[in-house]
Scaffold this motif. Structure first.
Motif, short mmCIF file in Angstrom:
data_model
loop_
_atom_site.label_atom_id
_atom_site.label_comp_id
_atom_site.label_asym_id
_atom_site.label_seq_id
_atom_site.Cartn_x
_atom_site.Cartn_y
_atom_site.Cartn_z
N ASN A 129 -9.68 -13.86 1.78
CA ASN A 129 -9.61 -14.39 3.14
C ASN A 129 -10.82 -15.31 3.37
O ASN A 129 -11.87 -15.12 2.78
N VAL A 130 -10.66 -16.30 4.27
CA VAL A 130 -11.77 -17.22 4.57
C VAL A 130 -12.85 -16.56 5.42
O VAL A 130 -13.94 -17.11 5.57
N GLY A 131 -12.56 -15.39 5.96
CA GLY A 131 -13.54 -14.66 6.75
C GLY A 131 -13.84 -13.30 6.14
O GLY A 131 -13.18 -12.86 5.20
N ALA A 132 -14.83 -12.65 6.69
CA ALA A 132 -15.19 -11.30 6.22
C ALA A 132 -14.08 -10.32 6.57
O ALA A 132 -13.44 -10.43 7.62
N GLN A 133 -13.83 -9.37 5.67
CA GLN A 133 -12.83 -8.32 5.87
C GLN A 133 -13.45 -7.00 5.45
O GLN A 133 -14.50 -6.96 4.80
N THR A 134 -12.76 -5.91 5.77
CA THR A 134 -13.23 -4.58 5.38
C THR A 134 -12.33 -4.01 4.30
O THR A 134 -11.10 -3.96 4.47
N LEU A 135 -12.94 -3.62 3.20
CA LEU A 135 -12.22 -2.88 2.17
C LEU A 135 -12.16 -1.45 2.68
O LEU A 135 -13.14 -0.70 2.57
N THR A 136 -11.04 -1.13 3.32
CA THR A 136 -10.91 0.17 3.97
C THR A 136 -11.05 1.30 2.96
O THR A 136 -11.77 2.26 3.18
N ARG A 137 -10.33 1.17 1.85
CA ARG A 137 -10.41 2.14 0.76
C ARG A 137 -10.09 1.43 -0.55
O ARG A 137 -9.24 0.54 -0.59
N ALA A 138 -10.73 1.87 -1.62
CA ALA A 138 -10.38 1.41 -2.96
C ALA A 138 -10.72 2.54 -3.92
O ALA A 138 -11.72 3.24 -3.74
N SER A 139 -9.87 2.71 -4.91
CA SER A 139 -10.12 3.79 -5.87
C SER A 139 -9.51 3.48 -7.22
O SER A 139 -8.61 2.65 -7.34
N TRP A 140 -10.02 4.17 -8.22
CA TRP A 140 -9.40 4.18 -9.54
C TRP A 140 -9.38 5.62 -10.04
O TRP A 140 -10.21 6.44 -9.62
N GLU A 141 -8.41 5.92 -10.88
CA GLU A 141 -8.32 7.26 -11.47
C GLU A 141 -7.73 7.16 -12.86
O GLU A 141 -6.76 6.45 -13.09
N LEU A 142 -8.32 7.91 -13.79
CA LEU A 142 -7.84 7.96 -15.17
C LEU A 142 -6.86 9.12 -15.31
O LEU A 142 -7.07 10.19 -14.75
N MET A 143 -5.83 8.90 -16.08
CA MET A 143 -4.81 9.93 -16.29
C MET A 143 -4.47 10.05 -17.76
O MET A 143 -4.61 9.16 -18.49
#
Length: 143
Positions: A129-143
């Motif tokens: 986005n051309v403006g600031a945004q919030t990364l509300t949640r982000a995750s990774w998981e190994l399986m």
């Protein structure tokens, strides 16, 4: 000498038995998941996870970014080369993915990656986005 060795051995056993989590305080223990929440990302800014894979075969990545368009969110996974230090310029394609999808002012992404035979990857989550945004949640998981 024998008493000292036995004493150290017993202290180690007691320490192992009193751990409250599978990964707690073990030197060299690999994480099998990680997440962040409420991260402010400026225009074009990224959130990066370097992930040591430890012989796992699948990695799931999820992200939720406040957005005005689905493509405000980009998620890319890059493998490290065999030396473990050189980042490849070619991204790993998702085996399965959903998104990015715009719903209710958020862009969502879900991706499942085949990581068999890799030792390390870098997950890059970008605010397009051309403006600031919030990364509300982000995750990774190994399986």
């Amino acid at each position: 000498m024998i008493v000292t060795v036995l004493s150290v051995f017993l202290l180690t056993i007691v320490s192992l038995l009193t751990k409250t989590a599978a990964f707690e305080n073990y030197t060299g223990t690999l994480l099998n998941k990680d997440s962040v929440s409420a991260v402010a990302l400026g225009a074009g800014a990224t959130q990066v996870f370097d992930v040591v894979l430890g012989g796992q075969t699948t990695m799931v990545v999820q992200a939720d970014l406040t957005a005005t368009a689905a493509n405000d969110l980009a998620v890319v996974v890059f493998p490290y080369e065999a030396d473990g230090a050189t980042l490849s310029g070619a991204a790993i394609p998702a085996v399965q993915s959903g998104g990015p999808t715009l719903t209710g002012g958020h862009s969502y992404f879900y991706g499942e990656y085949d990581i068999l035979s890799l030792d390390k990857v870098r997950v890059v989550i970008t605010n397009n986005n051309v403006g600031a945004q919030t990364l509300t949640r982000a995750s990774w998981e190994l399986m």
